[in-house]
Design a protein around this motif. Structure first.
Motif, PDB file in Angstrom:
ATOM      1  N   LEU A 172      21.891  77.992 -13.468  1.00  0.00           N
ATOM      2  CA  LEU A 172      23.409  77.245 -12.980  1.00  0.00           C
ATOM      3  C   LEU A 172      24.027  77.079 -14.571  1.00  0.00           C
ATOM      4  O   LEU A 172      25.081  77.210 -14.492  1.00  0.00           O
ATOM      5  CB  LEU A 172      22.608  75.855 -12.449  1.00  0.00           C
ATOM      6  CG  LEU A 172      23.796  75.087 -12.426  1.00  0.00           C
ATOM      7  CD1 LEU A 172      24.851  75.604 -11.310  1.00  0.00           C
ATOM      8  CD2 LEU A 172      23.073  73.642 -11.727  1.00  0.00           C
ATOM      9  N   TRP A 203      17.342  70.406 -10.143  1.00  0.00           N
ATOM     10  CA  TRP A 203      18.664  69.448 -10.397  1.00  0.00           C
ATOM     11  C   TRP A 203      18.286  68.107 -11.018  1.00  0.00           C
ATOM     12  O   TRP A 203      18.780  67.610 -12.001  1.00  0.00           O
ATOM     13  CB  TRP A 203      19.279  69.475  -9.134  1.00  0.00           C
ATOM     14  CG  TRP A 203      20.372  68.303  -9.058  1.00  0.00           C
ATOM     15  CD1 TRP A 203      20.415  67.286  -8.235  1.00  0.00           C
ATOM     16  CD2 TRP A 203      21.753  68.193 -10.051  1.00  0.00           C
ATOM     17  NE1 TRP A 203      21.494  66.346  -8.489  1.00  0.00           N
ATOM     18  CE2 TRP A 203      22.203  67.047  -9.620  1.00  0.00           C
ATOM     19  CE3 TRP A 203      22.137  69.026 -10.771  1.00  0.00           C
ATOM     20  CZ2 TRP A 203      23.662  66.864 -10.187  1.00  0.00           C
ATOM     21  CZ3 TRP A 203      23.270  68.736 -11.353  1.00  0.00           C
ATOM     22  CH2 TRP A 203      24.055  67.560 -10.966  1.00  0.00           C
ATOM     23  N   ARG A 219      18.918  79.351  -0.843  1.00  0.00           N
ATOM     24  CA  ARG A 219      20.311  79.430  -1.635  1.00  0.00           C
ATOM     25  C   ARG A 219      20.933  80.516  -0.825  1.00  0.00           C
ATOM     26  O   ARG A 219      22.190  80.610  -0.932  1.00  0.00           O
ATOM     27  CB  ARG A 219      20.082  79.490  -3.162  1.00  0.00           C
ATOM     28  CG  ARG A 219      19.223  80.549  -3.974  1.00  0.00           C
ATOM     29  CD  ARG A 219      19.392  80.404  -5.301  1.00  0.00           C
ATOM     30  NE  ARG A 219      18.580  81.407  -5.761  1.00  0.00           N
ATOM     31  CZ  ARG A 219      17.365  81.390  -6.325  1.00  0.00           C
ATOM     32  NH1 ARG A 219      16.759  80.196  -6.291  1.00  0.00           N
ATOM     33  NH2 ARG A 219      16.680  82.434  -6.874  1.00  0.00           N
ATOM     34  N   VAL A 247      25.678  72.585  -5.765  1.00  0.00           N
ATOM     35  CA  VAL A 247      24.136  72.208  -5.942  1.00  0.00           C
ATOM     36  C   VAL A 247      23.452  70.978  -5.027  1.00  0.00           C
ATOM     37  O   VAL A 247      24.107  70.326  -4.258  1.00  0.00           O
ATOM     38  CB  VAL A 247      23.747  71.537  -7.176  1.00  0.00           C
ATOM     39  CG1 VAL A 247      24.125  72.473  -8.531  1.00  0.00           C
ATOM     40  CG2 VAL A 247      24.522  69.945  -7.368  1.00  0.00           C
ATOM     41  N   ALA A 254      23.514  76.675  -6.084  1.00  0.00           N
ATOM     42  CA  ALA A 254      22.230  76.701  -6.920  1.00  0.00           C
ATOM     43  C   ALA A 254      21.221  75.770  -6.118  1.00  0.00           C
ATOM     44  O   ALA A 254      21.551  74.928  -5.465  1.00  0.00           O
ATOM     45  CB  ALA A 254      22.332  75.832  -8.245  1.00  0.00           C
ATOM     46  N   HIS A 255      20.199  76.358  -5.914  1.00  0.00           N
ATOM     47  CA  HIS A 255      18.881  75.720  -5.109  1.00  0.00           C
ATOM     48  C   HIS A 255      17.714  76.473  -5.805  1.00  0.00           C
ATOM     49  O   HIS A 255      17.755  77.497  -6.143  1.00  0.00           O
ATOM     50  CB  HIS A 255      19.124  76.123  -3.763  1.00  0.00           C
ATOM     51  CG  HIS A 255      18.272  75.161  -2.709  1.00  0.00           C
ATOM     52  ND1 HIS A 255      17.050  75.081  -2.559  1.00  0.00           N
ATOM     53  CD2 HIS A 255      18.842  74.135  -1.812  1.00  0.00           C
ATOM     54  CE1 HIS A 255      16.742  73.850  -1.772  1.00  0.00           C
ATOM     55  NE2 HIS A 255      17.749  73.405  -1.240  1.00  0.00           N
ATOM     56  N   ASP A 295      24.703  83.250  -5.886  1.00  0.00           N
ATOM     57  CA  ASP A 295      23.865  82.204  -5.805  1.00  0.00           C
ATOM     58  C   ASP A 295      22.761  82.289  -7.075  1.00  0.00           C
ATOM     59  O   ASP A 295      22.391  83.339  -7.551  1.00  0.00           O
ATOM     60  CB  ASP A 295      23.202  82.048  -4.425  1.00  0.00           C
ATOM     61  CG  ASP A 295      22.138  83.252  -4.210  1.00  0.00           C
ATOM     62  OD1 ASP A 295      22.681  84.291  -3.572  1.00  0.00           O
ATOM     63  OD2 ASP A 295      21.110  83.347  -4.473  1.00  0.00           O
ATOM     64  N   THR A 296      22.112  80.931  -7.521  1.00  0.00           N
ATOM     65  CA  THR A 296      21.397  80.904  -8.367  1.00  0.00           C
ATOM     66  C   THR A 296      20.101  80.142  -8.499  1.00  0.00           C
ATOM     67  O   THR A 296      20.569  78.986  -7.560  1.00  0.00           O
ATOM     68  CB  THR A 296      22.091  80.978  -9.766  1.00  0.00           C
ATOM     69  OG1 THR A 296      21.302  80.951 -11.140  1.00  0.00           O
ATOM     70  CG2 THR A 296      22.820  79.574  -9.879  1.00  0.00           C
ATOM     71  N   GLY A 297      19.209  80.240  -9.176  1.00  0.00           N
ATOM     72  CA  GLY A 297      18.167  79.052  -9.424  1.00  0.00           C
ATOM     73  C   GLY A 297      18.541  78.254 -10.632  1.00  0.00           C
ATOM     74  O   GLY A 297      19.493  78.283 -11.289  1.00  0.00           O
ATOM     75  N   TRP A 298      17.503  77.562 -11.005  1.00  0.00           N
ATOM     76  CA  TRP A 298      17.622  77.102 -12.172  1.00  0.00           C
ATOM     77  C   TRP A 298      16.822  77.913 -13.347  1.00  0.00           C
ATOM     78  O   TRP A 298      15.651  78.484 -12.768  1.00  0.00           O
ATOM     79  CB  TRP A 298      16.960  75.458 -12.194  1.00  0.00           C
ATOM     80  CG  TRP A 298      18.105  74.438 -11.951  1.00  0.00           C
ATOM     81  CD1 TRP A 298      18.781  73.925 -12.688  1.00  0.00           C
ATOM     82  CD2 TRP A 298      18.303  74.196 -10.434  1.00  0.00           C
ATOM     83  NE1 TRP A 298      19.772  73.093 -11.969  1.00  0.00           N
ATOM     84  CE2 TRP A 298      19.549  73.229 -10.772  1.00  0.00           C
ATOM     85  CE3 TRP A 298      17.918  74.708  -9.375  1.00  0.00           C
ATOM     86  CZ2 TRP A 298      19.936  72.798  -9.718  1.00  0.00           C
ATOM     87  CZ3 TRP A 298      18.571  74.080  -8.146  1.00  0.00           C
ATOM     88  CH2 TRP A 298      19.520  72.890  -8.529  1.00  0.00           C
ATOM     89  N   TYR A 350      30.776  74.779  -8.730  1.00  0.00           N
ATOM     90  CA  TYR A 350      29.189  74.811  -8.515  1.00  0.00           C
ATOM     91  C   TYR A 350      28.821  73.878  -7.435  1.00  0.00           C
ATOM     92  O   TYR A 350      29.273  72.743  -7.256  1.00  0.00           O
ATOM     93  CB  TYR A 350      28.338  74.398  -9.675  1.00  0.00           C
ATOM     94  CG  TYR A 350      28.567  75.285 -10.876  1.00  0.00           C
ATOM     95  CD1 TYR A 350      27.528  76.098 -11.056  1.00  0.00           C
ATOM     96  CD2 TYR A 350      29.361  75.197 -11.977  1.00  0.00           C
ATOM     97  CE1 TYR A 350      27.547  77.031 -12.036  1.00  0.00           C
ATOM     98  CE2 TYR A 350      29.512  75.989 -12.995  1.00  0.00           C
ATOM     99  CZ  TYR A 350      28.658  76.893 -13.033  1.00  0.00           C
ATOM    100  OH  TYR A 350      28.550  77.563 -14.136  1.00  0.00           O
TER     101      TYR A 350
END
Lengths: 227, 227
Positions: free
Chosen positions: A37, A58, A14, A51, A7-8, A31-34, A49
């Motif tokens: 996550l 985050w 990411r 991060v 996650a980034h 991969d994922t963003g917010w 995970y």
């Protein structure tokens, strides 16, 4: 296979981190963003995970923007997190109501005790120094996937600083608002305090951080990862 | 083969970016921090440099810390940079005296016109939006390796804002020092001005950035990538 989610906030970074981890034959990486996550409909559920502690997303999820509450998103939809249960009010009352990350590896730089503390309070198992060689990250992911702790030895001394948090939660609230450009009156209104009290807090913050003035206190706290 | 050098302050992230680019069969990728980027003894000489505009090392080399001089390191040891010659004093008087990067791809986020302008002044050919899919980066590298320009279409509007730099160089100098926590007296001493002049500059900066106060002006300018 170890299922890893990276996650980034930044899409390109990411993807890059996923490419780095994807070179390991025993990892299956996405991969994922917010807020991806904490999405509860992730199937199959990832094992680890990863991060980056430097991401605003985050920070927001771990409570800095709310003035150092160090609250972890979780509670209502939490499920099967290796027997862990919400332990405090701050676990349950998070607005997002998403699930706690199961096994968490946090990437953090040296000299950022605030980031380290936030990661610790979020119950991370892995702590990897971003400023060192990338070789350790796969090792950290494998250890954490087994439910074991991994702490980069170069971060060990940082934990001492992380324990030495100089500011109270109330002071962090004041500092966070001040860092966003709020005036004394605005901070006072926002936190239901009188102006004199806010000024006292700001003076205490400047003194405790060893800063020359308010702007310097914000800068020092930002570098340390406190706000 | 296209020889690519990836530069980032953070060891883990530059390894990750190198891993991402290393998946392309026609790229030969290495990674470096600062001042490695400008090392003159690099053999063979890379075709394309990829740098993250968000790195303090990059900002320092492109002159923000000197108050928006936008000076590119180069001059004395410059060699074979596609016929470009030092065009102004700021090209020649850089303390580091290293060589100008030959073909530069800069990674930048949206909403950061200051970063974009700095990249442009550093004569970057490629401008890639970090917040979008990573697919474009290899395309950008290939185009720039051919000496062509690549601008992520999502950054096009940002260039308008980048042209609209609200602050003068002197104001940027004052703002940079203020952002580092310097008091009015310290700024005045550092820039050989009197205190009243510094206060006037700070008032102008606050007005021009549409900020509520000095802290807010610093925050706004930092988000935009001006300091």
């Amino acid at each position: 296979m170890i299922r890893v989610v990276v996650a980034h906030d930044t899409s390109l970074l990411r993807s890059a981190l996923a490419a780095l981890l994807g070179r390991e034959a025993d990892f299956e990486v996405t991969d994922t963003g917010w807020p991806g996550l904490y999405a509860s409909d992730r199937t199959p559920r990832p094992d680890v995970y990863v991060v980056d502690a430097d991401c605003p997303g985050w920070r927001q999820h771990t409570g800095t923007s709310t003035g150092g509450r160090f609250a972890l998103p979780g509670g209502t939809r939490q499920r099967g997190v290796r027997g862990r249960r919400p332990q405090s009010r701050s676990d349950r009352d998070c607005a997002c109501g998403a699930s706690v990350p199961p096994s968490l590896v946090v990437l953090t730089g040296a000299g950022r005790p605030g980031d380290l503390r936030r990661a610790y309070e979020a119950r991370a198992l892995g702590f990897v120094n971003k400023d060192r060689s990338a070789d350790r990250l796969p090792t950290a992911v494998r250890r954490v996937a087994q439910g074991k702790r991994f702490v980069d030895e170069s971060l060990a001394v940082e934990f001492l600083h992380a324990a030495d948090m100089p500011l109270t939660r109330r002071e962090l609230s004041v500092l966070s608002l001040s860092a966003e450009g709020a005036s004394v009156t605005e901070i006072a209104r926002s936190l239901h305090l009188c102006n004199g009290t806010v000024r006292n807090y700001l003076a205490a913050i400047t003194r405790k951080t060893g800063a020359r003035n308010r702007v310097d206190a914000i800068r020092i706290s930002r570098v340390a990862g406190w706000v």
